[in-house]
Scaffold this active site. Structure first.
Site: not given
Ligand code: DOR
Length: 447
Positions: A64-65, A96, A306
């Site tokens: 996630h950047f 997201n 992740d």
């Molecule tokens: O812990 C998490 N953080 N799980 C996710 O599914 C999304 C991620 C985030 O975008 O911060």
């Protein structure tokens, strides 16, 4: 054999599909064009890999950047800088962001932003929602798209496909493998009262319990089978789901995370508090043992980080106002090399999980192995180097890592992407020149 090379990598222990071989690698026009003994004086540039092991480029298929929208946590430049420093040659980024990646315009915007700013190769996921479900078959085919991502439970942001009808609708549109965050939204809502008015962060895996994950995984497997769709279950965190997924390998591939393989409750919550909070949660040793067993028995197909950066100030809020997620793209390879040094997995299995696995799961073109004709992507490592991970080493704007102070055996010494040395001895070199990853499904006429 080609007479002239742009780059020759000499004297390394090279991880080819045959095993570890003493080879020189000749690169021309960004591809591998020679493997064997290469005579001196035929290359623009030489890389002496004496004492080093040359792995196929590590592909982190879950990061996630935060760009666009939440660039104070991370952006494409800082996120991919961390990837390159950590020996990662390509990343797949999650939808997201703000706005969510839900249409062609949002995908194209990310690709444009990445051009000239991303240090590593990249692809972006298309988020699934009830609004775009009918269009996903077209959207997933766009160049630069890694595929579709479904959040079955609420996590960071607002993306959600909570009910079975929408889930089936999404899975019926398109053909590529769909990436799934499997936590059951209804159960999360029912159990929110457990933590709503404040609780210790060690209650995070109590709220988002094993049954929350198991229920969602069972539901999505059933609907995927009905819809005839292949799925990829992300960040599987329970021994229970591994037993179920082992029965569904014909349609489901499986990802585990470095965090879940390395941290365990209750210790991580005692040491790190809300900084260890993530979704799905880090659980106890029984579950960590269960995912390691699944990794060894072959149920697991790849390892992701992740990478989910949040600032220290945000993470320090009282639970449960604290956001979920930990950085990880820069530490994925060093931490896994350390697990290898401790005898928990072989080098062959590590390569399967970080290069060959991602290529197989997502049908990546020209990446995932060291072989003639493939992209010249390499993670060059020193398997014996001893170093300590520190917050100061982190390129992430978040400025911290859950592994601060951890002593590691095995370290990324260079990152080479399509023949360019992007990182050497901890320094980024040249300028960001990452390109979109290509997939079998999205072959363009000009290819
Ligand atoms: O812990 C998490 N953080 N799980 C996710 O599914 C999304 C991620 C985030 O975008 O911060």
């Amino acid at each position: 054999m080609t007479e002239h090379f742009d780059l020759v990598i000499r004297n390394g222990a090279v991880a080819t599909p045959n095993g570890i071989e003493s080879l020189d690698i000749g690169i021309a026009e960004r591809r591998i064009v020679a493997l064997g003994k290469i005579a001196a004086g035929r290359a623009e540039q030489e890389f002496d890999a004496t004492g080093l092991t040359v792995l196929p480029g590590v592909i982190d298929t879950q990061v996630h950047f935060r760009e666009p929208g939440l660039e104070h946590k991370e952006d494409l430049a800082s996120g991919t800088a961390g990837a390159a420093l950590g020996g990662v040659t390509a990343i797949f980024e999650m939808p997201n962001t703000t706005p969510n990646t839900l249409d062609k315009a949002a995908l194209d915007d990310k690709l444009t932003r990445a051009k000239g700013r991303a240090w590593v190769d990249h692809a972006f996921f298309m988020g699934a929602s009830d609004a775009n479900a009918g269009k996903l078959g077209e959207l997933e085919m766009l160049p630069g798209c890694a595929g579709v991502k479904i959040f079955m439970g609420s996590s960071t942001g607002s993306l959600l496909v909570a009910d079975d009808e929408t889930l089936e609708e999404v899975l019926r549109h398109g053909h590529r493998r769909v990436a799934i965050h499997a936590e059951d939204e209804m159960r999360l809502r029912e159990r929110l009262a457990l933590v709503k008015d404040g609780a210790d962060p060690d209650q995070h895996p109590v709220w988002r319990d094993v049954e929350t994950a198991v229920r969602a995984t069972r539901r999505v497997l059933k609907i995927a089978r009905k819809a005839g769709r292949r799925i990829h279950v992300l960040h599987v965190s329970t021994a229970d789901e591994m037993a179920i997924l082992a029965e569904h390998k014909d349609i489901a591939t499986v990802e585990v995370l470095t965090h879940h393989l390395t941290l365990a409750a209750p210790d991580c919550y005692k040491r790190l508090g809300t900084f260890a909070q993530m979704n799905p949660p880090v659980r106890d040793q029984h579950h960590q043992d269960g995912i390691w067993a699944a990794l060894r028995s072959g149920v697991v197909d790849c390892i992701g980080s992740d990478h989910a950066p949040h600032t220290k100030e945000e993470k320090a809020r009282p639970y449960p106002q604290s956001p979920s997620g930990m950085p990880g793209v820069q530490t994925l390879l060093p931490v896994m090399l350390d697990h290898m040094a401790k005898g928990r997995l072989t080098l062959q299995r590590l390569i399967d999980l970080t290069s060959a696995g991602p290529a197989r799961i997502y049908n990546i073109r020209g990446k995932g192995r060291i072989a003639l004709g493939y992209d010249a992507d390499f993670s060059v490592v020193d398997l014996k180097a001893k170093k300590t991970i520190t917050n100061e080493w982190m390129a992430t704007k978040a400025g911290w890592t859950p592994y601060h102070g951890m002593e590691i055996t095995g370290w990324p010494m260079a990152t080479i992407i399509r023949g360019s040395i992007v990182m050497r001895d901890g320094e980024l070199l040249g300028r960001p020149d990452g390109a979109p990853v290509r997939f079998q499904e999205t072959i363009q006429p000009q290819d």
